[in-house]
Enzyme design. Structure first.
Site, PDB file in Angstrom:
ATOM      1  CD  GLU A 135      -2.816  -1.169  -0.048  1.00  0.00           C
ATOM      2  OE1 GLU A 135      -3.078  -0.086  -0.617  1.00  0.00           O
ATOM      3  OE2 GLU A 135      -3.213  -2.267  -0.476  1.00  0.00           O
ATOM      4  CG  HIS A 138      -0.863   1.289  -4.557  1.00  0.00           C
ATOM      5  ND1 HIS A 138      -0.840   1.037  -5.907  1.00  0.00           N
ATOM      6  CD2 HIS A 138      -1.426   0.198  -3.976  1.00  0.00           C
ATOM      7  CE1 HIS A 138      -1.369  -0.157  -6.145  1.00  0.00           C
ATOM      8  NE2 HIS A 138      -1.732  -0.690  -4.996  1.00  0.00           N
TER       9      HIS A 138
END
Length: 270
Positions: A135, A138
């Site tokens: 995550e 990203h």
């Protein structure tokens, strides 16, 4: 008009490219951090007010501990590669939120949320590092800004369709608009999202390895995620994520590269 729209799109593409420091690739990005971060921070604050944040528990402390290790790994890698100022403006936070949802995310600027519903699947720090590394990647790769940039270009294309069908019946225009929306979504936006997922997998493996977690553990996490899904995922060509089998196969191929990168920093796995 169509020529003007095409020219505007060309100018935007040519003059709005940035370099992804983790891959060296040129990417479309005309949403600056100075614009993106304040919006992300505001939305993050609103989300925390509207949801139950778990604090002070062992799980909450683990989320923060793993998050800090991932952050430090990113800082080490960027500094070693001459990108020490890349994280300027980041305001890191790591929150555990009470929710049965199996999810986690990182907003642009380093604002991270892990849902408690994913903890039974992460099981341990290595599993959590797999999720948080993915995550965070990203955000570090500016995928949010790229998606926004692509969406704006998609709007330019929609305007072109409207111009091309002007003078037609409203029904015909509606059909063309619908066809364009479906075609662009399946043909462009979804593959774009899948490429982001695969890129985040690659960067995330490097980050978790630099943070001291064996990247081989990522395979076991995604196998548990696949078992949890029970084969209910949509066909890969209609999904924003790679299929479980594709993702796991790709991760296996990337593990040696992640280990080799970590070894440059003195982190060696047997």
């Amino acid at each position: 008009m169509k020529k003007l729209i095409a020219l505007v799109g060309f100018i935007v593409i040519v003059f709005s490219c940035a370099t992804n420091p983790f891959t060296g690739k040129k990417v479309l990005n005309f949403v600056p951090n100075s614009q993106l971060f304040p919006m992300a921070f505001q939305q993050y604050g609103t989300f925390l007010k509207e949801n139950k944040v778990i604090a002070g528990t062992s799980d909450a402390k683990t989320v923060e501990s793993v998050g800090v290790k991932i952050k430090n790994a990113a800082e080490r890698w960027l500094k070693a590669n001459g990108q020490g100022d890349y994280l300027d403006g980041y305001q890191w936070e790591y929150k555990l939120v009470d929710s049965k949802e199996v999810n986690a995310w990182c907003m642009p600027g380093g604002k991270i949320v892990v849902y408690s519903g994913i903890l039974p699947i992460t099981k341990d720090e290595a599993g959590l590092a797999t999720v948080m590394g993915h995550e965070v990647s990203h955000a570090l790769a500016n995928h949010g800004a790229q998606r926004m940039s692509a969406a704006q270009l998609q709007q330019i294309g929609a305007v072109g369709v409207a111009v091309a069908t002007s003078g037609k019946t409203e029904e015909t225009q509606a059909i063309f608009q619908q066809a364009y929306g479906l075609g662009s979504q399946v043909g462009v936006m979804l593959p774009f999202s899948r490429s982001h997922e695969s890129e985040a997998d690659k960067i995330g493996l490097i980050l978790m390895a630099l943070a001291g977690y064996n990247p081989e553990q990522a395979v076991f996490f995604w196998e548990r995620m696949s078992a949890k899904a029970g084969g209910q995922a949509p066909p890969e060509f209609m999904s924003t994520h790679p299929s479980d089998a594709t993702r796991i196969a790709n991760i296996r191929k990337l593990i040696p590269e992640a280990k080799a990168e970590a070894a440059k920093f003195g982190v060696v796995f047997k």
